[in-house]
Structures are given as structure tokens and as C-alpha cells.
Design a protein around this motif. Sequence first.
Motif, PDB file in Angstrom:
ATOM      1  N   SER A  32      14.339  -2.961-106.556  1.00  0.00           N
ATOM      2  CA  SER A  32      13.318  -3.981-106.306  1.00  0.00           C
ATOM      3  C   SER A  32      12.558  -3.636-105.032  1.00  0.00           C
ATOM      4  O   SER A  32      13.008  -2.811-104.228  1.00  0.00           O
ATOM      5  N   GLU A  33      11.406  -4.275-104.841  1.00  0.00           N
ATOM      6  CA  GLU A  33      10.605  -3.993-103.659  1.00  0.00           C
ATOM      7  C   GLU A  33      11.354  -4.381-102.386  1.00  0.00           C
ATOM      8  O   GLU A  33      11.301  -3.666-101.376  1.00  0.00           O
ATOM      9  N   GLU A  34      12.057  -5.499-102.419  1.00  0.00           N
ATOM     10  CA  GLU A  34      12.823  -5.936-101.252  1.00  0.00           C
ATOM     11  C   GLU A  34      13.927  -4.935-100.916  1.00  0.00           C
ATOM     12  O   GLU A  34      14.126  -4.589 -99.744  1.00  0.00           O
ATOM     13  N   GLU A  35      14.625  -4.462-101.932  1.00  0.00           N
ATOM     14  CA  GLU A  35      15.694  -3.485-101.699  1.00  0.00           C
ATOM     15  C   GLU A  35      15.122  -2.156-101.229  1.00  0.00           C
ATOM     16  O   GLU A  35      15.719  -1.479-100.388  1.00  0.00           O
ATOM     17  N   ARG A  36      13.965  -1.791-101.764  1.00  0.00           N
ATOM     18  CA  ARG A  36      13.340  -0.545-101.345  1.00  0.00           C
ATOM     19  C   ARG A  36      13.002  -0.578 -99.847  1.00  0.00           C
ATOM     20  O   ARG A  36      13.229   0.390 -99.121  1.00  0.00           O
ATOM     21  N   GLN A  37      12.462  -1.703 -99.389  1.00  0.00           N
ATOM     22  CA  GLN A  37      12.119  -1.832 -97.977  1.00  0.00           C
ATOM     23  C   GLN A  37      13.363  -1.775 -97.101  1.00  0.00           C
ATOM     24  O   GLN A  37      13.361  -1.154 -96.029  1.00  0.00           O
ATOM     25  N   GLU A  38      14.437  -2.426 -97.546  1.00  0.00           N
ATOM     26  CA  GLU A  38      15.691  -2.393 -96.785  1.00  0.00           C
ATOM     27  C   GLU A  38      16.245  -0.976 -96.723  1.00  0.00           C
ATOM     28  O   GLU A  38      16.729  -0.527 -95.674  1.00  0.00           O
ATOM     29  N   LEU A  39      16.178  -0.253 -97.838  1.00  0.00           N
ATOM     30  CA  LEU A  39      16.651   1.131 -97.866  1.00  0.00           C
ATOM     31  C   LEU A  39      15.819   2.008 -96.942  1.00  0.00           C
ATOM     32  O   LEU A  39      16.350   2.851 -96.203  1.00  0.00           O
ATOM     33  N   GLU A  40      14.518   1.805 -96.940  1.00  0.00           N
ATOM     34  CA  GLU A  40      13.648   2.601 -96.067  1.00  0.00           C
ATOM     35  C   GLU A  40      13.968   2.347 -94.598  1.00  0.00           C
ATOM     36  O   GLU A  40      13.951   3.277 -93.782  1.00  0.00           O
ATOM     37  N   SER A  46      18.371   6.571 -88.462  1.00  0.00           N
ATOM     38  CA  SER A  46      18.967   7.766 -87.853  1.00  0.00           C
ATOM     39  C   SER A  46      18.667   8.991 -88.690  1.00  0.00           C
ATOM     40  O   SER A  46      18.389   8.902 -89.895  1.00  0.00           O
ATOM     41  N   GLU A  47      18.744  10.140 -88.042  1.00  0.00           N
ATOM     42  CA  GLU A  47      18.562  11.405 -88.735  1.00  0.00           C
ATOM     43  C   GLU A  47      19.688  11.624 -89.738  1.00  0.00           C
ATOM     44  O   GLU A  47      19.483  12.196 -90.809  1.00  0.00           O
ATOM     45  N   ARG A  48      20.868  11.157 -89.406  1.00  0.00           N
ATOM     46  CA  ARG A  48      22.026  11.278 -90.305  1.00  0.00           C
ATOM     47  C   ARG A  48      21.765  10.538 -91.608  1.00  0.00           C
ATOM     48  O   ARG A  48      22.044  11.061 -92.689  1.00  0.00           O
ATOM     49  N   ASN A  49      21.209   9.339 -91.518  1.00  0.00           N
ATOM     50  CA  ASN A  49      20.900   8.569 -92.721  1.00  0.00           C
ATOM     51  C   ASN A  49      19.841   9.263 -93.565  1.00  0.00           C
ATOM     52  O   ASN A  49      19.958   9.349 -94.793  1.00  0.00           O
ATOM     53  N   ARG A  50      18.801   9.747 -92.910  1.00  0.00           N
ATOM     54  CA  ARG A  50      17.726  10.418 -93.636  1.00  0.00           C
ATOM     55  C   ARG A  50      18.241  11.666 -94.332  1.00  0.00           C
ATOM     56  O   ARG A  50      17.918  11.932 -95.504  1.00  0.00           O
ATOM     57  N   ARG A  51      19.090  12.438 -93.615  1.00  0.00           N
ATOM     58  CA  ARG A  51      19.624  13.670 -94.184  1.00  0.00           C
ATOM     59  C   ARG A  51      20.495  13.379 -95.404  1.00  0.00           C
ATOM     60  O   ARG A  51      20.422  14.063 -96.423  1.00  0.00           O
TER      61      ARG A  51
END
Length: 399
Positions: A32-40, A46-51
Amino acid sequence: MSYVVQNWRTDMEIFNEKIVRMIRLYLSGVISEEERQELERWIQESERNRRFFEEMKEEGRFAEEFPEFCRIDMEKGWRRFEQQILPNRWSLWKQVLRYAAVIAVPVAIGLSVWLLNQGEKKGSPVVSEAIEPGQVKAMLVLPGGTTLALKDMKQKEIEVGEGLKATQTSAGLVYDTGIDEKEEKLQYSMLKIPRGGEFHLTLSDGTNIILNSATNLKYPVRFGREERRVYLEGEAYFEVKKDSTRPFCVEIEGMQVQVYGTSFNVNARKGEDVQTILVEGEVGIKLPNSMKEYMLSPGKLAHFDRGTGKVQIKSVNVQQYVAWTKGIFTFEEESLEQIMNTLSLWYDVDVFYQTESVKQLHFSGHLGRYKEIQDILGAITEATGVKFTIKERIIIVTK
């Protein structure tokens, strides 16, 4: 709750269950759009999360190869996976994947794809011949009645009417642009997409259409000055060229879709209810002998019940309904019978059930549309225990 993830390139990591679930939804295309924003927001922390997120996309191979996954009969599916694949693997992998399977089966399968590729595929169906996926092909019926098999034609330019031409491409057919000034003499063609086929069509007004297997579309070689009207039986995805002076209309047995410059999908197979899903723009659903028009906004689905003549509108994730245009089967809690009906059209096979009860098993997952059918059936077997035998072009389903 948290869970442990380990793959063959990274060290052990611990991630929150909610994050894993949102990544799974993202990779599945149903977030969902709300979940997508939270995930982003989490990715940017952090770089760890992005990686980790990038590695999940790459190493899970969801985006590139769309590996099979499901969540039906989870414990039974896990026991089969444990018995057939894991006995000769590391005990750490067994613990990690078992825990991950309870949380998010698609993530677990994405992470374990390397191990699966190393082991023998014992869940594969018994086959007498390989069955390839569908391909670009169609029969074109010209205004005079001449029929051309487009799949086998080598010429690039086709005469489709009196003084009118279309160009055949690797994906489909593109008509010359123009308007027929003599509307009383519109010349009609029909495209017939057989089972095991798909086709791209660009009409004379610039409208793009992707036609699914077992679909017929009747249309003017050139539209007139007042309107643009086509006739559909089957499933097609439309990207309609905007033209405020000439409304676009899709005629279906029992109803019509009035289009106002938009992208939408229509599933109107003979004998079944009609589903219209709006991606962007605006459409209206009209019924015979009724002045009422049911308006759809993006993200809405209109379900027309042919039996009762009623229309119901609801919000949906449109990607679930248009994923086929991008090479993906998307099943959300669909019965095995519904799934096999879809597969039978695309792979041009017939299905026979030795055990009727298996029809009501439900399955969710994303499957690559251009994979051999043995791969897809093998994934269902691994999850449910249902067995498939392929003899010539008949799939026999047993428990």
C-alpha cells in the motif's frame, strides 16, 4: 518480533518482522502507499538498511526471474522442502529458513533459491514433452474476409483495406494513422488471439492494446469522425489515445466501457463475469436499457455480473490485474481450479482432475509468465503436495 537472515554474501543480520513483511509486499507489487512510505523511511535511516533492501531485490531474484512462491499449506510445504532439499545442507540454513518461512514464505524462498538450484527438483511434474509458454501470434481477419496468420508472416507491410496499410513488428501490428471521412462505410478487421498467444496492436488513432490469449477484438481499420468503437471478447489492456472530439468505447456482450483517455484492463471472457480495472484516467460503465453510468477512478474495479446484470465497484491493487502485461502471473488466494484455467489458456493445455477436491485448494504467489509450465507446477507441488502429470498437452492433477 525479529528474525535472522543470512545469505551467501553477507554476514548474519537481524531485522524486524514488520520490515520483512513490507519488503515482501514491495517485491510482490501489492504494497500500500502508506506501507511504501514507511519502508522508504526505513531504507533512508541507514546505509545498512539500504544495502539490505538492494540485496534482497538482487539476490532474491524477484525482479529479474520472478521465482515461484506461495503461502498455502505452509507447514506441509515446509515439511516437503525440509525432507527433499535441506537434509544435506547446513543446519544453520534449516533454522534460519524455517523461522523465515513462518514470517514470510516469499522472502524465505527468495533467499533459498540458490540452495534450491543446487538440489534435485523432486517436486517437478512427470512430463512426456516440454510445454513452452505462450508467444506472439494472432489471426487477422481482413475486411474482405481474408485471414492472415501473423505469427508466420515475414512481410513487414500488410494491406489491411482499400488503400490502407499496417506494419507488422516483432511484437504486433501498427496501423497507419488517419480518419475515415465516410463513416457509413467503415471497414472492420478482427484480431483473433488463440490459446497460447498474445499480441500488441496500435490502432489508427494511436491507441495501444495488449491482447491476452483466447481473445477476439473487432475494430475499424480507420475510425470515423464521431466516435471510436471496438468490440471485445476476452482480456485486453488498453492505453487509449486522448481525443475529446471522438469518445472511445469498448463494447462487450451485455455492457460497454466508455473511455475518457486512460489506461485500463478489461477481462470479458465468454460465459464469465466482466471485470474492468482502471489504472489511470477515467472510464464509465454503461448497461443496456439504462441511463446510469458507473464512473471509475484509478485503483477501482467494476465487477459486472452477467447473471444479475448488477455492477459492483471496489478498490483494488491494480498491479495484481495488469501484471500479466509485464510477464507475471499474480495469484491472490485463488483456487487451484482458477489458476489452472489461467495456465491452460496461456500454455494451450487441457486440465483433467483425478481428485475433484484439489480444485478448492487456494494459492497465492507471483509466477514468471514466460517460464516453462513444469517450473510453475513444480512450485505448486512443493507447497501443497498436489501432483501433476503431463501427457502430450493434457495436465492430470492428483492429490
